[in-house]
Write a protein that holds these residues in place. Structure first.
Motif, PDB file in Angstrom:
ATOM      1  N   CYS A  33     -57.454  83.224  26.929  1.00 43.67           N
ATOM      2  CA  CYS A  33     -58.620  83.904  26.338  1.00 43.67           C
ATOM      3  C   CYS A  33     -59.748  82.921  26.034  1.00 43.67           C
ATOM      4  CB  CYS A  33     -58.207  84.656  25.072  1.00 43.67           C
ATOM      5  SG  CYS A  33     -57.243  86.140  25.399  1.00 43.67           S
ATOM      6  N   GLN A  34     -59.412  81.740  25.547  1.00 45.82           N
ATOM      7  CA  GLN A  34     -60.455  80.744  25.256  1.00 45.82           C
ATOM      8  C   GLN A  34     -61.122  80.271  26.541  1.00 45.82           C
ATOM      9  OE1 GLN A  34     -61.001  81.388  21.854  1.00 45.82           O
ATOM     10  NE2 GLN A  34     -61.842  79.366  22.127  1.00 45.82           N
ATOM     11  N   LEU A  35     -60.349  80.070  27.582  1.00 47.12           N
ATOM     12  CA  LEU A  35     -60.945  79.662  28.862  1.00 47.12           C
ATOM     13  C   LEU A  35     -61.828  80.770  29.426  1.00 47.12           C
ATOM     14  CD1 LEU A  35     -57.963  77.785  30.533  1.00 47.12           C
ATOM     15  CD2 LEU A  35     -60.076  76.790  29.624  1.00 47.12           C
ATOM     16  N   ALA A  36     -61.394  82.013  29.268  1.00 43.54           N
ATOM     17  CA  ALA A  36     -62.216  83.137  29.720  1.00 43.54           C
ATOM     18  C   ALA A  36     -63.494  83.235  28.893  1.00 43.54           C
ATOM     19  CB  ALA A  36     -61.418  84.437  29.640  1.00 43.54           C
ATOM     20  N   ALA A  37     -63.392  82.996  27.583  1.00 44.08           N
ATOM     21  CA  ALA A  37     -64.579  83.020  26.722  1.00 44.08           C
ATOM     22  C   ALA A  37     -65.543  81.903  27.127  1.00 44.08           C
ATOM     23  CB  ALA A  37     -64.184  82.880  25.261  1.00 44.08           C
ATOM     24  N   PHE A  38     -65.002  80.748  27.470  1.00 44.63           N
ATOM     25  CA  PHE A  38     -65.825  79.629  27.939  1.00 44.63           C
ATOM     26  C   PHE A  38     -66.577  80.025  29.211  1.00 44.63           C
ATOM     27  CE2 PHE A  38     -65.993  76.001  30.908  1.00 44.63           C
ATOM     28  CZ  PHE A  38     -66.927  75.223  30.246  1.00 44.63           C
ATOM     29  N   ALA A  39     -65.850  80.590  30.175  1.00 42.83           N
ATOM     30  CA  ALA A  39     -66.479  81.003  31.434  1.00 42.83           C
ATOM     31  C   ALA A  39     -67.518  82.091  31.186  1.00 42.83           C
ATOM     32  CB  ALA A  39     -65.416  81.496  32.410  1.00 42.83           C
ATOM     33  N   LEU A  40     -67.200  83.032  30.323  1.00 40.71           N
ATOM     34  CA  LEU A  40     -68.131  84.110  30.005  1.00 40.71           C
ATOM     35  C   LEU A  40     -69.378  83.582  29.302  1.00 40.71           C
ATOM     36  CD1 LEU A  40     -68.285  87.169  30.313  1.00 40.71           C
ATOM     37  CD2 LEU A  40     -67.247  87.377  28.063  1.00 40.71           C
ATOM     38  N   SER A  41     -69.212  82.576  28.463  1.00 40.63           N
ATOM     39  CA  SER A  41     -70.377  82.027  27.760  1.00 40.63           C
ATOM     40  C   SER A  41     -71.318  81.301  28.721  1.00 40.63           C
ATOM     41  CB  SER A  41     -69.939  81.085  26.637  1.00 40.63           C
ATOM     42  OG  SER A  41     -69.426  79.882  27.164  1.00 40.63           O
ATOM     43  N   LEU A  42     -70.786  80.827  29.815  1.00 36.52           N
ATOM     44  CA  LEU A  42     -71.640  80.181  30.818  1.00 36.52           C
ATOM     45  C   LEU A  42     -72.574  81.177  31.501  1.00 36.52           C
ATOM     46  CD1 LEU A  42     -69.157  77.649  32.429  1.00 36.52           C
ATOM     47  CD2 LEU A  42     -70.991  77.163  30.795  1.00 36.52           C
ATOM     48  N   VAL A  98     -73.697  73.224  25.073  1.00 30.40           N
ATOM     49  CA  VAL A  98     -72.960  72.699  23.909  1.00 30.40           C
ATOM     50  C   VAL A  98     -72.150  73.823  23.272  1.00 30.40           C
ATOM     51  CG1 VAL A  98     -73.225  71.776  21.565  1.00 30.40           C
ATOM     52  CG2 VAL A  98     -74.484  70.755  23.464  1.00 30.40           C
ATOM     53  N   ARG A  99     -72.771  74.987  23.122  1.00 28.11           N
ATOM     54  CA  ARG A  99     -72.063  76.140  22.555  1.00 28.11           C
ATOM     55  C   ARG A  99     -70.841  76.481  23.390  1.00 28.11           C
ATOM     56  NH1 ARG A  99     -73.762  82.062  23.527  1.00 28.11           N
ATOM     57  NH2 ARG A  99     -73.106  81.247  25.519  1.00 28.11           N
ATOM     58  N   SER A 100     -71.000  76.467  24.697  1.00 27.17           N
ATOM     59  CA  SER A 100     -69.874  76.767  25.572  1.00 27.17           C
ATOM     60  C   SER A 100     -68.767  75.724  25.428  1.00 27.17           C
ATOM     61  CB  SER A 100     -70.335  76.834  27.029  1.00 27.17           C
ATOM     62  OG  SER A 100     -71.226  77.915  27.213  1.00 27.17           O
ATOM     63  N   ALA A 101     -69.153  74.473  25.344  1.00 29.65           N
ATOM     64  CA  ALA A 101     -68.163  73.399  25.205  1.00 29.65           C
ATOM     65  C   ALA A 101     -67.381  73.526  23.901  1.00 29.65           C
ATOM     66  CB  ALA A 101     -68.854  72.039  25.289  1.00 29.65           C
ATOM     67  N   THR A 102     -68.020  74.009  22.843  1.00 30.08           N
ATOM     68  CA  THR A 102     -67.311  74.146  21.568  1.00 30.08           C
ATOM     69  C   THR A 102     -66.217  75.213  21.640  1.00 30.08           C
ATOM     70  OG1 THR A 102     -68.921  75.726  20.663  1.00 30.08           O
ATOM     71  CG2 THR A 102     -69.274  73.375  20.189  1.00 30.08           C
ATOM     72  N   LEU A 103     -66.304  76.107  22.598  1.00 29.72           N
ATOM     73  CA  LEU A 103     -65.248  77.103  22.761  1.00 29.72           C
ATOM     74  C   LEU A 103     -63.949  76.473  23.262  1.00 29.72           C
ATOM     75  CD1 LEU A 103     -67.299  80.030  24.295  1.00 29.72           C
ATOM     76  CD2 LEU A 103     -66.244  79.964  22.044  1.00 29.72           C
ATOM     77  N   LEU A 104     -64.031  75.277  23.780  1.00 31.36           N
ATOM     78  CA  LEU A 104     -62.840  74.580  24.247  1.00 31.36           C
ATOM     79  C   LEU A 104     -62.153  73.782  23.138  1.00 31.36           C
ATOM     80  CD1 LEU A 104     -64.180  73.339  27.696  1.00 31.36           C
ATOM     81  CD2 LEU A 104     -62.758  75.352  27.228  1.00 31.36           C
TER      82      LEU A 104
END
Length: 149
Positions: free
Chosen positions: A17-26, A123-129
Motif C-alpha cells: 500500500c505504501q509503494l502504491a501510495a508513492f506511485a500514486l503521489s507521483l 519530496v512529499r512522495s519520498a516521505t511516503l517511503l
C-alpha cells in the motif's frame, strides 16, 4: 478485503500500500508538469481518477490497522481503542498538512510562483517511503506473526 487479503502478512500489505501510495503521489507531478495533457488525459479526468484511487488506497491501508486493533483490544474497550486510533490517524493527517504548508516557503512556492512545486511534490512522495524504513525496526520480530485475518 476478506477475499483477497486474508492471510497476507501485515508487513507485506502495508508495504504494498505504501509503494502504491508513492506511485500514486507521483501522478501529482505529472499533473503539475502538465504531462497528463501530452498523454491525452484531460485535467478533470486525471484528477478525478487519481483522487478516487487515492481514497480506495487510503481505506485499504487503514484496514489492517483496524483488524489488528480489533484483535488486540480487550472486551469492552472497542470504542475507546477505535477513538484513540482515529484520533492518532487524524492528528497525523493534520501534522502532515501543517508540515507541507511549512515547506512551501523554503521551496519558493507562493502565490503566482510555482517553480518549486515539482521538487516539493517529489519530496512529499519520498516521505511516503519513510514508514517502510521504520516498519521492521518498530515491529521487531512480530512481523512474521502478524497476519491480516
Amino acid at each position: 478485503y476478506s477475499r483477497y487479503v486474508r492471510g497476507v502478512s501485515f508487513l507485506r500489505l502495508f508495504g504494498a500500500c505504501q509503494l502504491a501510495a508513492f506511485a500514486l503521489s507521483l501522478l501529482d507531478v505529472l499533473l503539475v508538469s502538465r504531462l497528463n495533457l501530452r498523454l491525452g488525459i484531460p485535467d478533470r479526468l486525471f484528477v478525478l481518477g487519481s483522487d478516487a484511487l487515492s481514497t480506495v488506497l487510503s481505506r485499504l491501508t487503514m484496514q489492517p490497522f483496524l483488524v489488528l486493533a480489533a484483535r488486540l483490544c480487550p472486551p469492552g474497550c472497542e470504542a475507546s481503542l477505535y477513538a484513540t486510533f482515529m484520533s492518532t490517524y487524524n492528528f497525523g493527517h493534520t501534522l502532515a498538512g501543517a508540515s507541507g504548508a511549512a515547506l512551501l516557503a523554503p521551496f519558493g512556492v507562493e502565490k503566482g510562483a510555482y517553480a518549486g512545486l515539482v521538487p516539493l511534490l517529489l519530496v512529499r512522495s519520498a516521505t511516503l517511503l519513510l514508514p517502510l524504513l521504520l516498519l521492521k525496526p518498530l515491529l521487531g520480530g512480530a512481523t512474521d506473526r502478524l497476519k491480516t485475518d
